[in-house]
Design an enzyme around this catalytic site. Structure first.
Site, PDB file in Angstrom:
ATOM      1  N   HIS A 100      38.441  51.804 -14.737  1.00  0.00           N
ATOM      2  CA  HIS A 100      39.082  53.009 -14.256  1.00  0.00           C
ATOM      3  C   HIS A 100      38.749  52.983 -12.630  1.00  0.00           C
ATOM      4  CE1 HIS A 100      35.465  54.161 -15.954  1.00  0.00           C
ATOM      5  NE2 HIS A 100      35.233  55.026 -14.826  1.00  0.00           N
ATOM      6  N   HIS A 102      38.164  55.354  -9.256  1.00  0.00           N
ATOM      7  CA  HIS A 102      37.775  56.754  -8.636  1.00  0.00           C
ATOM      8  C   HIS A 102      38.603  56.842  -7.592  1.00  0.00           C
ATOM      9  CE1 HIS A 102      34.392  57.988 -11.718  1.00  0.00           C
ATOM     10  NE2 HIS A 102      34.066  56.720 -11.526  1.00  0.00           N
TER      11      HIS A 102
HETATM   12  P1  5GP Z   1      32.193  56.167 -14.610  1.00  0.00           P
HETATM   13  O1  5GP Z   1      30.961  56.782 -14.547  1.00  0.00           O
HETATM   14  O2  5GP Z   1      32.352  55.211 -15.722  1.00  0.00           O
HETATM   15  O3  5GP Z   1      32.463  55.337 -13.301  1.00  0.00           O
HETATM   16  O4  5GP Z   1      33.279  57.455 -14.453  1.00  0.00           O
HETATM   17  C1  5GP Z   1      33.644  58.109 -15.511  1.00  0.00           C
HETATM   18  C2  5GP Z   1      34.229  59.327 -15.129  1.00  0.00           C
HETATM   19  O5  5GP Z   1      34.918  60.045 -16.118  1.00  0.00           O
HETATM   20  C3  5GP Z   1      33.004  60.361 -14.741  1.00  0.00           C
HETATM   21  O6  5GP Z   1      33.444  60.645 -13.190  1.00  0.00           O
HETATM   22  C4  5GP Z   1      33.298  61.672 -15.360  1.00  0.00           C
HETATM   23  O7  5GP Z   1      33.118  62.829 -14.898  1.00  0.00           O
HETATM   24  C5  5GP Z   1      34.472  61.412 -15.940  1.00  0.00           C
HETATM   25  N1  5GP Z   1      34.866  61.957 -17.308  1.00  0.00           N
HETATM   26  C6  5GP Z   1      34.104  61.913 -18.327  1.00  0.00           C
HETATM   27  N2  5GP Z   1      34.415  62.567 -19.437  1.00  0.00           N
HETATM   28  C7  5GP Z   1      35.595  63.031 -19.186  1.00  0.00           C
HETATM   29  C8  5GP Z   1      36.487  63.679 -19.667  1.00  0.00           C
HETATM   30  O8  5GP Z   1      36.427  64.297 -20.911  1.00  0.00           O
HETATM   31  N3  5GP Z   1      37.533  64.400 -18.916  1.00  0.00           N
HETATM   32  C9  5GP Z   1      37.816  63.863 -17.814  1.00  0.00           C
HETATM   33  N4  5GP Z   1      38.846  64.459 -17.148  1.00  0.00           N
HETATM   34  N5  5GP Z   1      36.962  63.211 -16.799  1.00  0.00           N
HETATM   35  C10 5GP Z   1      35.731  63.017 -17.463  1.00  0.00           C
END
Ligand code: 5GP
Length: 107
Positions: A100, A102
């Site tokens: 994913h 951001h």
């Molecule tokens: P990573 O840390 O893997 O780069 O990004 C994961 C993102 O997913 C984080 O920014 C976190 O806030 C978001 N996230 C985690 N759980 C959920 C959820 O249940 N719903 C939504 N909308 N975002 C989530």
């Protein structure tokens, strides 16, 4: 069988989440813990790739399409300028192993 990712569970309607866009290959979710005035996640519907390095190696065309999807989101939600961040690996802060990007927008 591995469990579906949290993003897939949101896409499937199994848990709540604000999906702001959906195409044949991608969807976009509003991040639950925003780090910018507008913070979206651009996500391929396939869970095949855990991170952007795997995606780039396995399907570079899909990565290019993901970036075009991000650009469209930036145009729809702000003026078209955007930051695109791919946390890659737990030590870099990646918490969800379903690739994913951001998308961080001023507003
Ligand atoms: P990573 O840390 O893997 O780069 O990004 C994961 C993102 O997913 C984080 O920014 C976190 O806030 C978001 N996230 C985690 N759980 C959920 C959820 O249940 N719903 C939504 N909308 N975002 C989530």
């Amino acid at each position: 069988m591995t469990e579906p990712s949290i993003f897939t569970r949101i896409l499937n309607g199994d848990i709540p989440g604000e999906i702001v866009a959906s195409t044949g290959k991608f969807f976009a979710l509003r991040d639950i813990a925003p780090q910018a005035p507008v913070h979206l996640l651009a996500i391929p519907k396939t869970e095949e790739y855990r991170n952007v390095v795997e995606l780039a190696a396995g399907d570079p065309e899909l990565l290019a399409e993901l970036i075009a999807f991000a650009k469209q989101l930036a145009e729809d939600h702000a003026d078209g300028d955007f930051r695109l961040v791919f946390n890659t690996g737990a030590n870099a802060g990646q918490t969800v192993a379903h690739v994913h990007g951001h998308i961080l927008l001023a507003a």
